[in-house]
Write an enzyme that holds these catalytic residues in place. Sequence first.
Site, PDB file in Angstrom:
ATOM      1  N   GLY A 149       0.857  -1.264  -0.060  1.00 58.61           N
ATOM      2  CA  GLY A 149       0.029  -0.074   0.021  1.00 58.61           C
ATOM      3  C   GLY A 149       0.805   1.324  -0.028  1.00 58.61           C
ATOM      4  N   THR A 240       6.075  -7.288   1.931  1.00 56.27           N
ATOM      5  CA  THR A 240       7.322  -7.050   1.248  1.00 56.27           C
ATOM      6  C   THR A 240       8.547  -7.342   1.929  1.00 56.27           C
ATOM      7  OG1 THR A 240       6.213  -5.004   0.591  1.00 56.27           O
ATOM      8  CG2 THR A 240       8.481  -5.063   0.162  1.00 56.27           C
ATOM      9  N   THR A 266       5.275   1.302   5.989  1.00 53.26           N
ATOM     10  CA  THR A 266       3.839   0.714   6.675  1.00 53.26           C
ATOM     11  C   THR A 266       3.326   2.135   7.212  1.00 53.26           C
ATOM     12  OG1 THR A 266       2.971  -0.225   8.591  1.00 53.26           O
ATOM     13  CG2 THR A 266       5.341  -0.084   8.733  1.00 53.26           C
ATOM     14  N   ASP A 268       0.517   1.726   8.674  1.00 55.83           N
ATOM     15  CA  ASP A 268      -0.072   1.023   9.985  1.00 55.83           C
ATOM     16  C   ASP A 268       0.999   1.071  11.180  1.00 55.83           C
ATOM     17  OD1 ASP A 268      -2.452   0.705   8.744  1.00 55.83           O
ATOM     18  OD2 ASP A 268      -2.045  -1.256   8.442  1.00 55.83           O
ATOM     19  N   ILE A 426      -5.439   9.823   4.102  1.00 54.78           N
ATOM     20  CA  ILE A 426      -4.238   9.950   4.869  1.00 54.78           C
ATOM     21  C   ILE A 426      -3.015   9.433   4.518  1.00 54.78           C
ATOM     22  CG2 ILE A 426      -5.982  10.004   6.947  1.00 54.78           C
ATOM     23  CD1 ILE A 426      -4.710   7.345   7.980  1.00 54.78           C
ATOM     24  N   ARG A 427      -3.202   8.638   3.172  1.00 54.53           N
ATOM     25  CA  ARG A 427      -1.940   7.731   3.008  1.00 54.53           C
ATOM     26  C   ARG A 427      -1.550   8.450   1.568  1.00 54.53           C
ATOM     27  NH1 ARG A 427      -3.141   1.553   1.409  1.00 54.53           N
ATOM     28  NH2 ARG A 427      -3.936   1.985  -0.702  1.00 54.53           N
TER      29      ARG A 427
HETATM   30  N1  LIG Z   1       4.786 -14.207   2.787  1.00 52.14           N
HETATM   31  C1  LIG Z   1       5.248 -13.586   1.921  1.00 52.14           C
HETATM   32  N2  LIG Z   1       6.414 -14.215   1.085  1.00 52.14           N
HETATM   33  C2  LIG Z   1       6.675 -13.527  -0.076  1.00 52.14           C
HETATM   34  N3  LIG Z   1       6.061 -12.324  -0.432  1.00 52.14           N
HETATM   35  C3  LIG Z   1       5.219 -11.771  -0.013  1.00 52.14           C
HETATM   36  C4  LIG Z   1       4.696 -12.542   1.180  1.00 52.14           C
HETATM   37  N4  LIG Z   1       3.767 -11.617   1.728  1.00 52.14           N
HETATM   38  C5  LIG Z   1       3.640 -10.698   0.917  1.00 52.14           C
HETATM   39  N5  LIG Z   1       4.555 -10.661  -0.034  1.00 52.14           N
HETATM   40  C6  LIG Z   1       4.576  -9.814  -1.175  1.00 52.14           C
HETATM   41  O1  LIG Z   1       4.998  -8.480  -0.852  1.00 52.14           O
HETATM   42  C7  LIG Z   1       4.262  -7.469  -1.437  1.00 52.14           C
HETATM   43  C8  LIG Z   1       3.357  -6.470  -0.721  1.00 52.14           C
HETATM   44  O2  LIG Z   1       2.864  -7.233   0.444  1.00 52.14           O
HETATM   45  P1  LIG Z   1       1.576  -6.750   0.932  1.00 52.14           P
HETATM   46  O3  LIG Z   1       1.305  -7.499   1.998  1.00 52.14           O
HETATM   47  O4  LIG Z   1       0.438  -6.335  -0.166  1.00 52.14           O
HETATM   48  O5  LIG Z   1       2.029  -5.026   1.425  1.00 52.14           O
HETATM   49  P2  LIG Z   1       2.776  -4.686   2.615  1.00 52.14           P
HETATM   50  O6  LIG Z   1       4.402  -5.247   2.281  1.00 52.14           O
HETATM   51  O7  LIG Z   1       2.874  -3.211   2.544  1.00 52.14           O
HETATM   52  O8  LIG Z   1       2.399  -5.403   3.855  1.00 52.14           O
HETATM   53  C9  LIG Z   1       3.321  -8.220  -2.429  1.00 52.14           C
HETATM   54  O9  LIG Z   1       3.949  -8.132  -3.963  1.00 52.14           O
HETATM   55  C10 LIG Z   1       3.202  -9.828  -1.985  1.00 52.14           C
HETATM   56  O10 LIG Z   1       3.195 -10.617  -2.911  1.00 52.14           O
HETATM   57  O1  LIG Z   2      -7.294  -0.923  -0.286  1.00 52.95           O
HETATM   58  P1  LIG Z   2      -5.809  -1.596  -0.346  1.00 52.95           P
HETATM   59  O2  LIG Z   2      -4.640  -0.711  -0.952  1.00 52.95           O
HETATM   60  O3  LIG Z   2      -5.236  -2.802  -0.455  1.00 52.95           O
HETATM   61  O4  LIG Z   2      -4.884  -0.912   1.337  1.00 52.95           O
HETATM   62  C1  LIG Z   2      -5.898  -0.919   2.321  1.00 52.95           C
HETATM   63  C2  LIG Z   2      -4.730  -1.507   3.637  1.00 52.95           C
HETATM   64  O5  LIG Z   2      -3.526  -0.886   3.341  1.00 52.95           O
HETATM   65  C3  LIG Z   2      -3.220  -0.626   4.555  1.00 52.95           C
HETATM   66  O6  LIG Z   2      -3.011   0.752   4.827  1.00 52.95           O
HETATM   67  C4  LIG Z   2      -1.987  -1.183   5.093  1.00 52.95           C
HETATM   68  O7  LIG Z   2      -1.161  -1.410   4.029  1.00 52.95           O
HETATM   69  P2  LIG Z   2       0.424  -2.015   3.840  1.00 52.95           P
HETATM   70  O8  LIG Z   2       0.515  -3.096   4.777  1.00 52.95           O
HETATM   71  O9  LIG Z   2       0.773  -2.072   2.618  1.00 52.95           O
HETATM   72  O10 LIG Z   2       1.153  -0.840   4.602  1.00 52.95           O
HETATM   73  C5  LIG Z   2      -4.354  -1.139   5.731  1.00 52.95           C
HETATM   74  O11 LIG Z   2      -4.307  -0.137   6.828  1.00 52.95           O
HETATM   75  C6  LIG Z   2      -5.244  -0.897   4.891  1.00 52.95           C
HETATM   76  O12 LIG Z   2      -6.303  -1.913   5.099  1.00 52.95           O
END
Ligand SMILES: Nc1ncnc2c1ncn2[C@@H]1O[C@H](COP(=O)(O)OP(=O)(O)O)[C@@H](O)[C@H]1O
Ligand SMILES: O=P(O)(O)OC[C@H]1O[C@](O)(COP(=O)(O)O)[C@@H](O)[C@@H]1O
EC number: 2.7.1.11
Length: 511
Positions: A149, A240, A266, A268, A426-427
């Site tokens: 996000g 990520t 993040t 959050d 906010i983001r």
């Molecule tokens: N357990 C995991 N192992 C490898 N890649 C992951 C894993 N979880 C998430 N990713 C990859 O990381 C990227 C971002 O993950 P996401 O959960 O959407 O956002 P964030 O990194 O902000 O928490 C995506 O491309 C996703 O496929």
């Molecule tokens: O609608 P999207 O783009 O999936 O994002 C919503 C989510 O992204 C967040 O901001 C968290 O995202 P990240 O883990 O990528 O930082 C959550 O608070 C929210 O639920």
Amino acid sequence: MDRTISSSASLSTPKFRCFDPSNSYHASTNHNHYFLTFPSNNPTTRGVTGESRKHEPKTITGEFGYVLEDVPHLTDYIPDLPTHLNPLQDNPAYSVVKQYFVNTDDTVAKKVVVQRDSPGGTHFRRAGPRQKVYFGSDEVQACIVTCGGLCPGINTVIRELVCGLYDMYGVRRVLGIEGGYKGFYSRNTVCLTPKVVNDIHKRGGTILGTSRGGHVTSKIVDSIQDRGINQVYIIGGDGTQQGASAIFEEIRRRGLKVAVVGIPKTIDNDILVIDKSFGFDSAVEEAERAINAAHVEAESHENGIGVVKLMGRHSGFIAMHATLASRDVDCCLIPESPFYLEGPGGLFEYIRKRLKEHGHMVIVIAEGAGQELLSGTMSNLDQRDASGNKLLQDIGLWISEKIKDHFAKQQKMTINLKYIDPTYMIRAIPSNASDNVYCTLLAQSAIHGAMAGYTGFTVGPVNGRNAYIPFHRVIEGRNKVVITDRMWARLLSSTNQPSFLHPKDIVEDKK
Ligand SMILES: Nc1ncnc2c1ncn2[C@@H]1O[C@H](COP(=O)(O)OP(=O)(O)O)[C@@H](O)[C@H]1O
Ligand SMILES: O=P(O)(O)OC[C@H]1O[C@](O)(COP(=O)(O)O)[C@@H](O)[C@@H]1O
Ligand SMILES: [Mg+2]
């Protein structure tokens, strides 16, 4: 630099062989890659036949209970790498600084509040420039990718990575990977220069684009290898960093001279170990605007209630900090603190009391709060996004309806409820001044670490000092609000809301 390292399969050294261009699977003209063949006697892979075991955490212990949770280094699996003097010592801006280089033994304590008899405790390697670097300026081919996000400040980090690589280390080849992890194998790349990124910190979002899902480790590492990339800067959240860790493991397994650096993003604030993530303050500031609007609306109407939903999937930091900063909030609901609506000590009873006392109230609710209350009552149950994150139901809308319904039907009371959902607002903003400075330090620390040959780490502030933290430490869980901590107590005392905890639970927790 073109080197071939070979060694016999001695008991103490791993066996390496140079990249073989005839191998069509990884056809590349890049000469900086070294291959690790298995089985080997490297301590991190010993005992595994045909495939690599995960990188074992590097823990160094010292006297009096001192522990260093160290990060991997390229020389862990590619011995005898040549070093260079850090070009910063000839840089007019930095050469005047006394002791500009950090001592290689400097570490940062995880816990700074200690008692006389406390053991040394856990430490992380201090971030910063080293006198010796493992990449020559001409040798570096860096890439930057942004995933997950949005968050205020991503563009600032991109800008500072590009400018830092250029200005501090004379690196001229920096690629932007478009559209998140999947961009490695499905999109074009963009050349990033200081000119291209000059103004981007004034814009929200990410100039590279981002995405969820699409993390296919082998395809990503193939792309890194094919493009001759040897420094990978990955900006993203908890998911990520998991992905970055998998990329690091694969790179290590293939024996490539490629540094993998995670930069925690993040909104959050849910990444472990680090003090706070960039963009968090900017987001909280923006959330204040929504709370102000809710307050103005609420106090202008008889029995006015303003409900504001804020981000926070698993962690309620934004809601908690926005509430503490605002002073206009009467109730803050977060995922970490379960609550209930009906009966003594419940939310409805509190709302009634508050309206009686003040005539209006403001409720802030994090999107992940109370999900268990509405499970099964709304659609998209158990749906997940492309990254596997559970899709949440709209708790703000649900609770607004419940409150209206309760006061209309059971209390026969007219209330004026206004629901504000500023979620994405906010983001999507640029980062504020202090976040911009934070992003600069973060990006520069990341560069110094990669240039010094460290890899497989996330960079971030630990007790105010930037440190290199091994991936496994940041991906083993999530940072959450601890509702038995003083910060949450401060919030309860500032809002006067009920804790929604059973007295028995509190006693047990105190024990
Ligand atoms: N357990 C995991 N192992 C490898 N890649 C992951 C894993 N979880 C998430 N990713 C990859 O990381 C990227 C971002 O993950 P996401 O959960 O959407 O956002 P964030 O990194 O902000 O928490 C995506 O491309 C996703 O496929
Ligand atoms: O609608 P999207 O783009 O999936 O994002 C919503 C989510 O992204 C967040 O901001 C968290 O995202 P990240 O883990 O990528 O930082 C959550 O608070 C929210 O639920
Ligand atoms: Mg996440």
